[in-house]
Design a protein around this motif. Structure first.
Motif, mmCIF file in Angstrom:
data_model
loop_
_atom_site.group_PDB
_atom_site.id
_atom_site.type_symbol
_atom_site.label_atom_id
_atom_site.label_comp_id
_atom_site.label_asym_id
_atom_site.label_seq_id
_atom_site.Cartn_x
_atom_site.Cartn_y
_atom_site.Cartn_z
ATOM 1 N N GLU A 1 -11.031 -2.644 -2.716
ATOM 2 C CA GLU A 1 -11.214 -3.434 -1.486
ATOM 3 C C GLU A 1 -12.547 -4.174 -1.573
ATOM 4 N N LEU B 1 0.827 -1.202 0.000
ATOM 5 C CA LEU B 1 0.000 0.000 0.000
ATOM 6 C C LEU B 1 0.860 1.250 0.000
ATOM 7 N N LEU C 1 -8.109 1.532 -2.548
ATOM 8 C CA LEU C 1 -9.149 0.985 -1.681
ATOM 9 C C LEU C 1 -10.504 0.857 -2.369
ATOM 10 N N ARG D 1 -13.008 3.436 5.446
ATOM 11 C CA ARG D 1 -11.921 2.506 5.175
ATOM 12 C C ARG D 1 -10.613 3.251 4.957
ATOM 13 N N ILE D 2 -10.656 4.373 4.259
ATOM 14 C CA ILE D 2 -9.441 5.164 4.036
ATOM 15 C C ILE D 2 -8.877 5.651 5.365
ATOM 16 N N THR E 1 -7.471 2.709 7.401
ATOM 17 C CA THR E 1 -6.230 2.203 6.821
ATOM 18 C C THR E 1 -5.074 3.161 7.069
ATOM 19 N N LEU F 1 -5.501 -6.774 2.691
ATOM 20 C CA LEU F 1 -6.690 -5.931 2.640
ATOM 21 C C LEU F 1 -7.341 -5.979 1.266
ATOM 22 N N LEU F 2 -6.528 -6.090 0.216
ATOM 23 C CA LEU F 2 -7.019 -6.109 -1.150
ATOM 24 C C LEU F 2 -7.056 -7.537 -1.677
ATOM 25 N N LEU G 1 -3.766 5.668 -1.851
ATOM 26 C CA LEU G 1 -4.595 4.804 -1.018
ATOM 27 C C LEU G 1 -6.065 4.864 -1.426
#
Length: 426
Positions: free
Chosen positions: A247, A235, A244, A333-334, A337, A414-415, A240
């Protein structure tokens, strides 16, 4: 002196505990990637998503077809009074009728109805990706929890074997009248605290084994090998927000947004009513001619403002809801993270401090205290305190490293698979 003689058995018990950690050394070692592959193969949830996708595809084909024709039959103009009551052949107006009616649904509507199901299939695929990613992440966390629990238990066992040997030496000194009983009892109390700490570490290790088994389905855990490099992540904070969007949870909400958009388009298309065609054949009495009929029908949408327009408004509101939920989830989520990335970066700095300063100082203190004890300038209690301090620093360092590893696993997995590095072993 039963308490003193018991200490001679403790090193043997500790060595047995250390041997139990390597009891599966003859088995093939289990890497993190192998554990994840086992967990994916063991999962039933992925098969459930496949079934949901297949069901949506089947419904998409069905939704694209014309509605089934309607078979219609009956008797028209049957006398119910007089001499010809209930006689189907006496009156020229009585007819036995059979026919079929077909609704001619427009191709645009059928295409949109099929598209709704195809979007449902896309959502099931996104949900499968989310489940697969979660399995890989949860398996990684379980693998790392077990790995570090075993590392902590190994550190404790190595230190306790040496500490018990030193207590035995103190017991011999007491028997030779070279030390006081109070010092022996004090060292035994300190060792009892260390043994209690070992029990707690053993509890964590056993629970970690059970949790990893829950994902992999393995009954007898193989030894772990190949700890991944927790110092690298795929990441980048600058990209980001873009990354995401792939995601799986965000992708699932995006698929739900597409469903809502297609449903809104379908509601708009439903404002145009469809024609139906009907063909029938009527059989009359033998003295009269048989007849055929053909007709067209179409619903009259006389109150679109309170029916079709409101249906369209409802679907548009659902689309706005889906869009807002996806945007809010992406923002959350951003933020989450970014905070995890910060914790991971600061954690690496703190762990480096343990490696370069705190651990060497703890080892030097233990070595200096041991040297002083052997020359008679320090008591055995002081030596054990120094060793306990070294153990605490080592365990705290492993705790910090385990926390960093958990953050790494949460971020690294995460991805989806195609965009995530698995981490090369160090």
């Amino acid at each position: 002196m039963p308490l003193i003689s018991l200490t001679r058995l403790r090193p043997v018990l500790l060595l047995a505990g250390m041997f139990s950690l390597a009891a599966h050394a003859t088995d093939a070692p289990l890497t993190l990637a192998a554990a994840q592959q086992r967990a994916i193969a063991h999962s039933r949830q992925l098969g459930a998503h496949d079934a949901a996708t297949a069901a949506a595809w089947e419904l998409a084909v069905a939704a694209a077809q014309l509605p089934d024709p309607v078979l219609k039959t009956g008797i028209d103009n049957l006398p119910v009074t007089g001499a010809d009551r209930l006689n189907v052949a006496s009156d020229f107006m009585t007819m036995r009728r059979i026919g079929v009616m077909q609704e001619l649904t427009g191709s645009a509507k059928r295409t949109l109805r099929s598209a709704v199901q195809l979007r449902q299939a896309d959502k099931s695929i996104a949900q499968k990706s989310a489940s697969r990613t979660e399995i890989r992440r949860a398996t990684a966390l379980a693998w790392l929890d077990r790995y570090y629990a075993e590392q902590m238990l190994r550190v404790m066992d190595e230190q306790l074997v040496q500490a018990h040997a030193e207590v035995d030496a103190a017991a011999r000194q007491y028997r030779n009248a070279r030390s006081a009983l109070t010092e022996v009892l004090s060292t035994q109390s300190a060792l009892a605290l260390l043994d209690d700490q070992r029990n707690e570490l053993e509890r964590r290790q056993r629970n970690a084994v059970t949790q990893l088994e829950r994902w992999t389905g393995s009954i007898d855990p193989a030894p772990l090998t190949g700890r991944p490099d927790i110092h690298r992540l795929p990441l980048d904070g600058a990209t980001l927000a873009t990354a995401l969007q792939r995601e799986p949870q965000i992708a699932t909400l995006a698929a739900q947004e597409e469903i809502a958009r297609t449903e809104a388009q379908l509601a708009e298309a439903e404002k145009k009513s469809d024609w139906s065609v009907e063909v029938s054949f009527a059989l009359r009495g033998p003295a009269y001619s048989n007849m055929a009929s053909i007709g067209l029908s179409r619903p009259i949408q006389w109150d679109q403002g309170n029916r079709q327009d409101r249906a369209v408004s409802a679907r548009l509101a659902g689309l706005e809801q889906a869009r807002a939920e996806r945007d809010e989830a992406l923002r959350d989520r951003i933020a989450q993270t970014r905070m995890q990335l910060t914790d991971w970066e600061i954690g690496l700095q703190r762990h480096a401090r343990y490696d370069t300063a705190l651990l060497p100082l703890a080892r030097q203190r233990s070595a200096a205290t041991e040297s002083a004890w052997r020359s008679g300038k320090a008591t055995l209690t002081e030596l054990l305190q120094a060793r306990r301090g070294e153990i605490e620093v080592k365990l705290v360092a492993l705790e910090h490293e385990a926390a960093i590893a958990r953050l790494w696993a949460q971020l690294n997995f995460l991805l989806p698979d195609e965009t995530t590095a698995t981490g090369e072993p160090q």
